[in-house]
Design a protein around this motif. Structure first.
Motif, PDB file in Angstrom:
ATOM      1  N   GLY A  25       0.819  -1.214   0.000  1.00 46.89           N
ATOM      2  CA  GLY A  25       0.000   0.000   0.000  1.00 46.89           C
ATOM      3  C   GLY A  25       0.845   1.253   0.000  1.00 46.89           C
ATOM      4  N   SER A  26       1.926   1.234   0.773  1.00 46.75           N
ATOM      5  CA  SER A  26       2.834   2.379   0.824  1.00 46.75           C
ATOM      6  C   SER A  26       3.530   2.582  -0.519  1.00 46.75           C
ATOM      7  CB  SER A  26       3.870   2.173   1.925  1.00 46.75           C
ATOM      8  OG  SER A  26       4.810   3.208   1.919  1.00 46.75           O
ATOM      9  N   VAL A  27       3.927   1.496  -1.138  1.00 50.59           N
ATOM     10  CA  VAL A  27       4.585   1.586  -2.449  1.00 50.59           C
ATOM     11  C   VAL A  27       3.617   2.167  -3.481  1.00 50.59           C
ATOM     12  CG1 VAL A  27       5.609   0.239  -4.327  1.00 50.59           C
ATOM     13  CG2 VAL A  27       6.223  -0.262  -1.958  1.00 50.59           C
ATOM     14  N   LEU A  28       2.380   1.678  -3.476  1.00 47.26           N
ATOM     15  CA  LEU A  28       1.385   2.198  -4.418  1.00 47.26           C
ATOM     16  C   LEU A  28       1.059   3.665  -4.136  1.00 47.26           C
ATOM     17  CD1 LEU A  28      -1.033  -0.871  -4.633  1.00 47.26           C
ATOM     18  CD2 LEU A  28       0.609  -0.087  -6.361  1.00 47.26           C
ATOM     19  N   GLY A  29       0.907   4.005  -2.846  1.00 49.57           N
ATOM     20  CA  GLY A  29       0.650   5.398  -2.487  1.00 49.57           C
ATOM     21  C   GLY A  29       1.797   6.300  -2.904  1.00 49.57           C
ATOM     22  N   GLY A  30       3.027   5.820  -2.735  1.00 50.24           N
ATOM     23  CA  GLY A  30       4.200   6.593  -3.140  1.00 50.24           C
ATOM     24  C   GLY A  30       4.268   6.788  -4.643  1.00 50.24           C
ATOM     25  N   MET A  31       3.889   5.745  -5.410  1.00 54.63           N
ATOM     26  CA  MET A  31       3.881   5.872  -6.874  1.00 54.63           C
ATOM     27  C   MET A  31       2.849   6.917  -7.307  1.00 54.63           C
ATOM     28  SD  MET A  31       4.587   1.915  -8.143  1.00 54.63           S
ATOM     29  CE  MET A  31       2.999   1.820  -8.849  1.00 54.63           C
ATOM     30  N   GLY A  32       1.688   6.890  -6.647  1.00 55.58           N
ATOM     31  CA  GLY A  32       0.662   7.890  -6.952  1.00 55.58           C
ATOM     32  C   GLY A  32       1.139   9.293  -6.632  1.00 55.58           C
ATOM     33  N   ALA A  33       1.857   9.444  -5.514  1.00 54.97           N
ATOM     34  CA  ALA A  33       2.377  10.765  -5.137  1.00 54.97           C
ATOM     35  C   ALA A  33       3.408  11.252  -6.148  1.00 54.97           C
ATOM     36  CB  ALA A  33       2.981  10.706  -3.739  1.00 54.97           C
ATOM     37  N   LYS A  34       4.247  10.352  -6.642  1.00 54.04           N
ATOM     38  CA  LYS A  34       5.237  10.741  -7.659  1.00 54.04           C
ATOM     39  C   LYS A  34       4.553  11.194  -8.934  1.00 54.04           C
ATOM     40  CE  LYS A  34       9.032   8.059  -5.879  1.00 54.04           C
ATOM     41  NZ  LYS A  34       9.835   6.880  -5.921  1.00 54.04           N
ATOM     42  N   LEU A  35       3.501  10.488  -9.319  1.00 52.88           N
ATOM     43  CA  LEU A  35       2.782  10.847 -10.541  1.00 52.88           C
ATOM     44  C   LEU A  35       2.109  12.213 -10.434  1.00 52.88           C
ATOM     45  CD1 LEU A  35       1.162   7.414 -11.491  1.00 52.88           C
ATOM     46  CD2 LEU A  35       2.990   8.613 -12.714  1.00 52.88           C
ATOM     47  N   THR A  36       1.637  12.567  -9.230  1.00 54.41           N
ATOM     48  CA  THR A  36       0.962  13.852  -9.041  1.00 54.41           C
ATOM     49  C   THR A  36       1.918  14.965  -8.622  1.00 54.41           C
ATOM     50  OG1 THR A  36       0.430  13.345  -6.736  1.00 54.41           O
ATOM     51  CG2 THR A  36      -1.214  12.738  -8.406  1.00 54.41           C
ATOM     52  N   GLY A  37       3.199  14.626  -8.437  1.00 56.99           N
ATOM     53  CA  GLY A  37       4.185  15.637  -8.039  1.00 56.99           C
ATOM     54  C   GLY A  37       4.121  16.010  -6.574  1.00 56.99           C
ATOM     55  N   LYS A  38       3.527  15.159  -5.749  1.00 58.80           N
ATOM     56  CA  LYS A  38       3.368  15.463  -4.323  1.00 58.80           C
ATOM     57  C   LYS A  38       4.135  14.471  -3.447  1.00 58.80           C
ATOM     58  CE  LYS A  38      -1.072  17.607  -5.052  1.00 58.80           C
ATOM     59  NZ  LYS A  38      -2.488  17.603  -4.787  1.00 58.80           N
ATOM     60  N   ASP A  39       5.216  13.918  -3.979  1.00 56.30           N
ATOM     61  CA  ASP A  39       5.989  12.911  -3.255  1.00 56.30           C
ATOM     62  C   ASP A  39       6.826  13.567  -2.153  1.00 56.30           C
ATOM     63  OD1 ASP A  39       7.218  10.579  -2.480  1.00 56.30           O
ATOM     64  OD2 ASP A  39       8.663  10.599  -4.124  1.00 56.30           O
ATOM     65  N   ASN A  40       6.543  13.191  -0.914  1.00 59.31           N
ATOM     66  CA  ASN A  40       7.294  13.677   0.246  1.00 59.31           C
ATOM     67  C   ASN A  40       8.156  12.584   0.857  1.00 59.31           C
ATOM     68  OD1 ASN A  40       6.024  16.234   0.213  1.00 59.31           O
ATOM     69  ND2 ASN A  40       4.247  15.367   1.228  1.00 59.31           N
ATOM     70  N   SER A  41       8.132  11.383   0.250  1.00 59.65           N
ATOM     71  CA  SER A  41       8.797  10.239   0.865  1.00 59.65           C
ATOM     72  C   SER A  41      10.305  10.408   0.855  1.00 59.65           C
ATOM     73  CB  SER A  41       8.411   8.942   0.155  1.00 59.65           C
ATOM     74  OG  SER A  41       8.862   8.964  -1.181  1.00 59.65           O
ATOM     75  N   GLY A  42      10.943   9.700   1.773  1.00 62.19           N
ATOM     76  CA  GLY A  42      12.397   9.723   1.849  1.00 62.19           C
ATOM     77  C   GLY A  42      12.884  10.166   3.209  1.00 62.19           C
ATOM     78  N   PHE A  43      14.205  10.239   3.315  1.00 60.63           N
ATOM     79  CA  PHE A  43      14.862  10.568   4.575  1.00 60.63           C
ATOM     80  C   PHE A  43      15.059  12.069   4.708  1.00 60.63           C
ATOM     81  CE2 PHE A  43      15.936   6.199   3.666  1.00 60.63           C
ATOM     82  CZ  PHE A  43      15.705   5.595   4.888  1.00 60.63           C
ATOM     83  N   PHE A  44      15.071  12.544   5.956  1.00 61.57           N
ATOM     84  CA  PHE A  44      15.280  13.966   6.245  1.00 61.57           C
ATOM     85  C   PHE A  44      15.855  14.106   7.642  1.00 61.57           C
ATOM     86  CE2 PHE A  44      11.054  12.809   7.619  1.00 61.57           C
ATOM     87  CZ  PHE A  44      10.930  13.414   8.860  1.00 61.57           C
ATOM     88  N   THR A  45      16.304  15.290   7.970  1.00 62.20           N
ATOM     89  CA  THR A  45      16.784  15.583   9.324  1.00 62.20           C
ATOM     90  C   THR A  45      15.689  16.342  10.061  1.00 62.20           C
ATOM     91  OG1 THR A  45      19.050  15.734   8.522  1.00 62.20           O
ATOM     92  CG2 THR A  45      18.597  16.705  10.682  1.00 62.20           C
ATOM     93  N   PRO A  46      15.122  15.755  11.115  1.00 59.84           N
ATOM     94  CA  PRO A  46      14.085  16.468  11.864  1.00 59.84           C
ATOM     95  C   PRO A  46      14.638  17.765  12.462  1.00 59.84           C
ATOM     96  CG  PRO A  46      14.174  14.156  12.511  1.00 59.84           C
ATOM     97  CD  PRO A  46      15.374  14.424  11.660  1.00 59.84           C
ATOM     98  N   ALA A  47      13.847  18.804  12.389  1.00 58.70           N
ATOM     99  CA  ALA A  47      14.256  20.106  12.925  1.00 58.70           C
ATOM    100  C   ALA A  47      13.878  20.204  14.397  1.00 58.70           C
ATOM    101  CB  ALA A  47      13.590  21.231  12.153  1.00 58.70           C
ATOM    102  N   ASN A  48      14.784  20.738  15.194  1.00 57.77           N
ATOM    103  CA  ASN A  48      14.476  21.002  16.598  1.00 57.77           C
ATOM    104  C   ASN A  48      14.143  22.486  16.708  1.00 57.77           C
ATOM    105  OD1 ASN A  48      14.147  21.077  19.320  1.00 57.77           O
ATOM    106  ND2 ASN A  48      16.229  20.482  19.836  1.00 57.77           N
ATOM    107  N   ASP A  49      12.906  22.814  16.323  1.00 53.40           N
ATOM    108  CA  ASP A  49      12.500  24.208  16.296  1.00 53.40           C
ATOM    109  C   ASP A  49      11.599  24.579  17.475  1.00 53.40           C
ATOM    110  OD1 ASP A  49      10.345  22.731  15.483  1.00 53.40           O
ATOM    111  OD2 ASP A  49      10.123  23.724  13.550  1.00 53.40           O
ATOM    112  N   SER A  50      11.683  23.794  18.532  1.00 53.54           N
ATOM    113  CA  SER A  50      10.915  24.097  19.730  1.00 53.54           C
ATOM    114  C   SER A  50      11.428  25.386  20.358  1.00 53.54           C
ATOM    115  CB  SER A  50      11.063  22.948  20.739  1.00 53.54           C
ATOM    116  OG  SER A  50      10.665  23.368  22.025  1.00 53.54           O
ATOM    117  N   PRO A  51      10.550  26.198  20.925  1.00 50.73           N
ATOM    118  CA  PRO A  51      11.010  27.392  21.611  1.00 50.73           C
ATOM    119  C   PRO A  51      11.860  27.060  22.844  1.00 50.73           C
ATOM    120  CG  PRO A  51       8.602  27.220  21.720  1.00 50.73           C
ATOM    121  CD  PRO A  51       9.094  26.092  20.897  1.00 50.73           C
ATOM    122  N   PHE A  52      11.826  25.806  23.293  1.00 51.55           N
ATOM    123  CA  PHE A  52      12.589  25.383  24.458  1.00 51.55           C
ATOM    124  C   PHE A  52      13.884  24.664  24.081  1.00 51.55           C
ATOM    125  CE2 PHE A  52       8.138  25.578  25.669  1.00 51.55           C
ATOM    126  CZ  PHE A  52       8.202  26.453  26.752  1.00 51.55           C
TER     127      PHE A  52
END
Length: 131
Positions: A25-52
């Motif tokens: 399901g995730s693979v199919l959802g990801g393929m659909g996102a790529k086709l629509t240009g809305k693919d957010n999948s992949g690795f990233f560095t979480p931001a520590n943007d807390s005021p604390f």
């Protein structure tokens, strides 16, 4: 959880666990996102943007996140993120897995975290998991 894996090994296990968490399901959802240009999948560095954030006297030594698309509305870019925070404690590493989600995403988030946790326990049988 607590593990004797190195920080680099933790990153490799996280990568493996994230790949194992992607079902058909995730693979199919990801393929659909790529086709629509809305693919957010992949690795990233979480931001520590807390005021604390400036009060954090023990920041993690390594952080990484992965975004896993969902099947339902995956073409719209919907999915769930899993974050990993690692603290190097000399002979052991403390690893925390976190999945931010909305009201309806708790079950998907739990499934993803458990898949990554399973990858850690497979890689390090001495791994201690706590909730």
């Amino acid at each position: 959880m607590s593990t004797t894996l190195t920080v680099k090994e933790c990153a490799d296990v996280f990568r493996t666990g994230a790949a194992q968490a992607r079902g058909i399901g995730s693979v199919l959802g990801g393929m659909g996102a790529k086709l629509t240009g809305k693919d957010n999948s992949g690795f990233f560095t979480p931001a520590n943007d807390s005021p604390f954030a400036s009060l954090d006297d023990d920041p993690p030594d390594f952080t990484v996140g992965v975004f896993v698309p969902k099947f339902a509305a995956g073409a719209q870019g919907n999915g769930t993120a899993v974050h990993m925070y690692v603290w190097d404690r000399e002979t052991t590493r403390t690893v925390e897995l976190y999945s931010p989600h909305g009201m309806g995403g708790g079950m998907h988030a739990r499934k993803l975290v458990m898949k990554v946790t399973d990858a850690f326990t497979d890689a390090d049988p001495a791994c201690r998991v706590t909730a």
